[in-house]
Design an enzyme around this catalytic site. Structure first.
Site, short mmCIF file in Angstrom:
data_model
loop_
_atom_site.label_atom_id
_atom_site.label_comp_id
_atom_site.label_asym_id
_atom_site.label_seq_id
_atom_site.Cartn_x
_atom_site.Cartn_y
_atom_site.Cartn_z
N CYS A 64 0.86 -1.18 0.00
CA CYS A 64 0.00 0.00 0.00
C CYS A 64 0.90 1.24 0.00
O CYS A 64 1.29 1.75 1.04
CB CYS A 64 -0.89 -0.02 1.23
N THR A 320 -25.68 1.72 11.78
CA THR A 320 -26.71 1.50 10.77
C THR A 320 -27.54 2.76 10.64
O THR A 320 -27.68 3.53 11.59
CB THR A 320 -27.61 0.31 11.09
N TYR A 321 -28.03 2.97 9.43
CA TYR A 321 -28.95 4.10 9.23
C TYR A 321 -30.33 3.57 8.85
O TYR A 321 -31.18 4.30 8.41
CB TYR A 321 -28.42 5.02 8.13
N ASN A 322 -30.45 2.26 9.00
CA ASN A 322 -31.70 1.59 8.63
C ASN A 322 -32.11 1.87 7.19
O ASN A 322 -33.29 1.99 6.89
CB ASN A 322 -32.83 1.99 9.59
N THR A 323 -31.14 1.98 6.33
CA THR A 323 -31.47 2.17 4.92
C THR A 323 -30.72 1.12 4.11
O THR A 323 -29.69 0.61 4.52
CB THR A 323 -31.03 3.54 4.41
#
EC number: 1.11.1.-
Lengths: 426, 790
Positions: A64, A320-323
């Protein structure tokens, strides 16, 4: 977000592209920066230039160049000896000894034994202390997984660095970048969309199908109960399958010149957990897990770091954004757990209480290829791979996936290393 | 029938017998549980599930519950519990989320009774109701607790913790309907078994996961919890707000906690990682465990008291694949090994000393000097009748004060400041240091330096006339300087310390001088004079007269009456076996120091030793001139360094070590070197000689020392604009987003040396501020603060 940037700038005197990509998830970024700052700059058993040098060693394992260059500068800045940069054999014996651990940890962490640890701790005047070793291990794993992230998201060199202002491929392998780092975010989004346009209907169904499967699994979980043997075999299947999942173009990439000097042994790469001859017993999380065991050990030997890493894992795992793509209010915990466990599965770490059949249902082949490549051989990731999985998903979601990947990888490496240290101590 | 009778004897007669013993299991254990008859124990783990009976002399395997060829995850147990009402009933929690019950009364080989597969993740804990035969509770990683009625096929009710994984569940022993559950996020919840909709109460008990909890068997509402934060806390949950009653700090995360039967304040703990011992704590004495069992070689995973009314038998299972029975009387008691003495310096050199009262009392009976300059003050702690450690509870505290006059260690400070340790050729360093020592009146030290030069520098470079000159000069100016140097003043601080450290019989001598330049004892009364070498006092404590004491210090002088005294020589190995000058002067001085000689008289004869040492120097010089390599002297130099260090003059030891560097380092073992360095650095820091101490740290070659410079290098500063603490992220203030390191005089950003006022947070370039404060006493920023520069 602004405050985060300001903090980061104040701490490092620069705002690197990694930060700019991670800021998609500010909550995680904050924890990430805090940890990195602590590891590199705050009180710790290792001297500053050692820390950067270890970072260079770790990043160089994955060729890298981005991270290597970044830390070469830092290394010189804190007064490191430029001679060391000509290769590991020019560094002190103590760091040379660490090379072996670095190699194993990066590619086949399951092979770490307490003999490795003993070799480092009992090397006469070149020996490491336990605290130093834990610091080094945390740094190594941090930079291995950060290298994964760099390749996974296609981080390009800083604009003022070598290669930053050209349109040449930024890193060793030829893939493009999602360019968000250079500010032309929208353009890129369009590019990606147009690239995926051909099969826009396909990919639309992709998301739908995934959601459908998740729902199904949720419902039928209680009804259909797999037998013990089946559960066990599913893990084996997944493990075995993971080794066939590989990028189709397996051509050897010659490592860039400036980085290769840190290699002693380029031939040593990832080997599949179950492919090579000797049998390595499955690592059971129930017997040695981060929360109970790893944390206690790290916090004992390198105070406060355990807490910081623990927080970071926690945030990454629960973020999480629940999407999902264009859908809202989706419970993604199942998907996230599948990704996490799939990565640990590749490292031979098994959760007794997980049905590995779920992985097969939720992760399709192109996604698996991407995960596998990023986690095991990040230097081989291509732009095509990045584009070809989850075509309908947003960039931020793909970055999210990357965060999960790198944290799961870091935890897996840490677990093996810490278990070896624990075994050495008892 | 047989079973019944055994139970009654165990309960009624309380006739548990046995000894400390252990047996080897085939695999690591995860949990153990005892049958209510106290005669059997079940051990469960990933690949073991067996019942052992506890005989007097050994454990006997009675039953293996793992039947069938194929290993099933249902048998990979995270926890096991034996019903306390029905001795045929067991329950296990499996790592794959299954709860299994076992009925030992089944005729077939497979005793498995029921299988509950309702949890989605690992089940961490199962618990039977203490009074109800059919009620089983489980807590799982998925965050749910489920209550099962064993007469039915599925759970009766499900409790959702609404937070993370459940680590432990325990039915209250006293309250029929209550149970407690602990969580990975540090919370503890109390539930009513009849109300699954929400918990009765919740409080945060620990920072990080709470691994375990246990209700007190007698005290209603007392709950002990143990967590990853290495604490055991005892909560009183009868009050409206859960109150922390006790807190015990252990050295590793706490995996299990169990109240000790019949001992109201005792509880046993074992840890999750690193530490393999089992501790029994008295919660009122949270710093030292009451008892400690050290049998296991790997972490202990399960502990259980053998019988609910017998406090002396503890059973434990461990990852090292052993099952142990510990007897309380065989436990090691750390208290006995603890050193109940404390010693501390005050700000002005006062010394406080606390010790067991018995020890101090015997000594204070003999103390004849009430109006002396040391004033022992005694405090006595009142005895707590409930305190089981009566013997240690009473302690005496003595405080010794020093006489006023802070300059008593000025020689040390001066020497530290003026010594040159590096950067010049060895000869020059030695000469310089010798000069410094001589100017401070420390002739012996000065001569040591001169000799070092002779030994280690090529003889051609040192003309002998020069040598003679320097030594001669030293001896000639020795007398006046010694006289001007007040030896008595420095005695109390150092002397009393040694005395307290080493012996109790030594208090008679009023002033003990530890300066190595002349080990000379002066007593104000001139009645009893003793050597500072306390061991001598030990060896011949009964010697009655002054003559004998003198004899001690002078083994060369054979005493005709007491030829049997050969011991004293052992006390002074350094003095007589080598031809080295350092011991020379004091040796002679002691000889000259008759019991009734006053301090100044002793000084007057100090010329003699100088002469004698001079002759010694010439001897060694010629030897060297002829053919001896410097290595020849390394043993002497080593002994010399040790001598100085033992005399308390680590300054000399360390300085020589640094100056000579590689020449002697290899001869002295690492640990001793490190020890000298740390003591010297500590001393320097006490005298606020930060620069010198830093130089010493830098010049040291020992790794442990040189890394001192790298620890705690952070500096906490306030922002000069908003006066709030900087967030620790460098030079930009997090609140007002301005650069904080501006020079208040020239208004430029400071790079390099920066001086800050601690009062108003303003500062700037060192030179600017110095110049400014020469002319004005106010802060250059105009804030009105009266800054001080020192």
């Amino acid at each position: 977000m602004h405050a985060l940037f300001a903090d980061s700038f104040a701490a490092l005197g620069r705002l690197d592209n990694i930060t700019l990509v991670m800021v998609f998830h500010p909550q995680y970024l904050e924890s990430f920066l805090k940890t990195q700052h602590y590891l590199l700059q705050m009180d710790g058993p290792l001297p500053l230039h050692y820390r950067h040098y270890i970072g260079i060693m770790a990043a160089a394992r994955h060729q890298c160049s981005y991270l290597v260059n970044l830390h070469v500068n830092d290394f010189l800045h804190v007064g490191g000896d430029p001679k060391w940069l000509n290769g590991l054999e020019n560094a002190p014996q103590k760091l040379q000894n660490l090379g072996e651990l670095n190699k194993v940890l990066a590619h086949r962490p399951w092979l770490i034994t307490k003999e490795h640890i003993e070799g480092l701790l009992k090397a006469e005047e070149h020996s490491w202390s336990l605290a130093e070793l834990v610091h080094a291990v945390v740094l190594l794993t941090h930079y291995h997984s950060l290298a994964s992230f760099t390749f996974g998201c296609g981080i390009s060199p800083e604009i003022h660095c070598d290669g930053g202002h050209t349109f040449r491929p930024p890193s060793v392998s030829n893939y493009c970048i999602c360019d968000i780092t250079n500010g032309n975010h929208n353009v890129d989004e369009m590019q990606v969309n147009s690239a995926g346009n051909v099969s826009v209907s396909d990919s639309f169904f992709e998301v739908e199908a995934l959601m459908e499967k998740m729902k199904q699994l949720q419902e039928c979980r209680d009804e259909e109960e797999a037998s013990q043997e089946e559960m066990a075999s599913r893990f084996e299947i997944e493990k075995r399958e993971s080794m066939f999942v590989f990028s189709p173009d397996d051509e050897e990439v010659t490592p860039a010149r400036d980085v290769s000097r840190h290699f002693e042994d380029t031939s040593y790469g990832y080997k599949d957990f179950s492919r090579h001859g000797m049998h390595v017993p499955t690592f059971r999380v129930q017997d040695y897990c981060w929360e109970d065991h790893g944390y206690s050990l790290v916090n004992r030997l390198y105070p406060d770091v355990g807490q910081l890493i623990d927080e970071k894992f926690h945030i990454a795992y629960n973020l999480t954004y629940n999407t999902m793509a264009m859908h809202k209010d989706v419970d993604t915990s199942m998907l996230r757990r599948a990704i996490w466990n799939y990565i640990h599965c590749m490292f031979g770490i098994r959760y007794d209480d997980y049905d590995y059949g779920e992985i097969n249902q939720l992760l399709d082949r192109s996604f698996k290829v991407y995960i596998k490549t990023i986690v095991c051989t990040p230097e081989k990731v291509t732009k095509r791979m990045y584009d070809s999985f989850w075509r309908q998903f947003k960039h931020s979601e793909k970055v999210h996936v990357n965060l999960l990947l790198i944290e799961a990888r870091m935890q897996a490496e840490l677990l093996y290393a810490l278990r070896a240290i624990t075994r050495y101590m008892t | 029938m047989e079973k019944m009778s055994r139970v009654s004897t165990a309960l009624g007669g309380n006739v548990l017998t046995g000894r400390t013993m252990h047996c080897h299991l085939d695999a690591p254990a995860n949990a153990i549980s005892v049958c209510r008859d106290a005669a059997q124990v079940v051990v469960a783990g990933r690949s073991i599930f067996k019942i052992y009976s506890i005989e007097d002399e050994q454990f006997v395997e009675k039953l293996n519950l793992r039947v069938g060829r194929k290993p099933s995850l249902n048998l990979s147990c995270a926890d096991v519990v034996w019903h306390q009402m029905d001795e045929n009933l067991l329950a296990t929690a499996a790592t794959n989320g299954v709860v299994v019950t076992w009925n030992l009364g089944r005729p077939s080989r497979n005793k498995q009774d029921q299988l509950f597969t309702e949890h989605k993740r690992t089940v961490n804990k199962v618990c039977f109701h203490p009074a109800e035969a059919h009620m089983l509770l489980s807590g799982s990683q998925d965050g749910f607790m489920k209550c099962f009625d064993l007469r039915r096929k599925d759970s009766v009710s499900t409790f959702s913790g609404q937070s993370e994984s459940v680590r432990d569940v325990q039915f209250s022993i006293r309250d029929y309907f209550t149970f407690a559950s602990t969580f990975e996020n540090g919370n503890v919840q109390l539930w009513d078994i009849r109300r699954p909709d929400r918990c009765e109460r919740m409080f945060t008990a620990h920072n990080g996961p709470v691994f375990c909890c246990d209700w007190h068997p007698e005290d209603r509402g007392w709950l002990a919890t143990g967590g990853r934060d290495k604490m055991v806390k005892v909560w009183d949950v009868t009050t409206p707000r859960a109150r922390e009653v006790h807190c015990v700090q252990t050295i590793a995360s706490v995996a299990r906690v169990k109240w000790r039967p019949e001992c109201r304040h005792h509880l046993a703990t074992c840890s999750m990682m690193v530490d393999h011992n089992i501790y029994v704590w008295d919660v009122r004495r949270p710093f030292v465990p009451a008892a400690m069992f050290e049998e296991h070689r790997d972490v202990t995973t399960g502990i259980a008291w053998r019988h609910p009314h017998d406090p002396s038998f503890l059973l434990s299972g461990s990852k090292d694949s052993t099952l142990c029975q510990h007897l309380f009387r065989d436990a090691s008691q750390p208290v006995e090994r603890a050193n109940p003495e404390g010693l501390c310096y005050g700000l002005f050199g006062d010394l406080a000393f606390a010790a067991k009262e018995s020890l101090v009392a015997s000594e204070s009976g003999r103390k004849p000097y009430a109006g002396d300059r040391r004033h022992p003050i005694f405090f006595k702690r009142k005895l707590d009748p409930a305190e089981p450690f009566a013997g240690l509870a009473s302690s005496a505290l003595s405080v010794f004060e020093t006489e006023a006059g802070g300059s008593c260690m000025s020689w040390f400070v001066d020497t530290a400041r003026r010594y040159a340790l590096a950067g010049r050729p060895l000869a020059e360093l030695c000469d310089h240091n010798a000069k410094v020592a001589r100017e401070l009146g420390r002739n012996q030290v000065a001569q040591t330096w001169t000799m070092l030069r002779i030994i280690y520098c090529s003889p051609g470079l040192v003309p002998s006339t020069n040598l003679n000159h320097s030594v001669g000069k030293g001896s000639s100016c020795g007398l006046p300087l010694i006289n001007s140097f007040n030896l008595k003043e420095m005695a109390p601080g150092l002397g009393s310390e040694t005395r307290l450290d080493r012996s109790k019989g030594d208090t008679r001598s009023d002033t003990v001088l530890l300066d190595s330049s002349a080990t000379l004892i002066t007593n104000e009364d001139n009645e009893e004079t003793e050597g500072s070498d306390v061991p001598a006092d030990y060896l011949l404590g009964d010697v009655e007269g002054d003559d004998e004491e003198l004899y001690l210090l002078d083994p060369d002088h054979t005493h005709p009456e007491e030829p049997e005294y050969v011991l004293p020589q052992e006390a002074f190995p350094l003095r007589h076996e080598i031809v080295d000058t350092p011991p020379g002067p004091e040796h002679l001085q002691d000889k000259a120091d008759s019991p009734h000689v006053s301090g100044s008289e002793a000084d007057a004869v100090s010329l003699a030793p100088v002469d004698s040492s001079f002759s010694l120097i010439s001897v060694s010089h010629t030897l060297y001139d002829n053919r001896l390599p410097p290595d020849f002297f390394s043993a002497l130099v080593r002994d010399m360094l040790r001598f100085y260090a033992e005399q308390g003059d680590v300054q000399m030891a360390v300085s020589v070590l640094i100056v000579l560097g590689e020449r002697v380092r290899k001869d002295i073992d690492e640990q001793a070197q490190e020890h000298w360095y740390t003591s010297y650095i500590d001393l320097l820091q006490r005298f606020r000689l930060w620069n010198v101490s830093n130089e010493v740290v830098k010049l040291s070659t020992s790794r442990a020392i040189s890394c001192l410079n790298q620890a705690s290098t952070s500096l906490h500063v306030n922002c000069s604009h908003c006066k709030r603490p900087m967030s620790g992220r460098g030079w930009v203030c997090g609140r007002c987003h301005r650069c904080a390191s501006m020079c208040a005089v020239c208004h430029h950003v400071v790079k390099g040396l920066f001086v800050w006022c601690q009062g108003c947070s303003h500062g700037g370039h060192l030179q600017h501020i110095m110049k400014w404060l020469e002319g004005s006493s106010h802060c250059p920023a105009g804030c009105g603060h009266l800054c001080e520069y020192s």
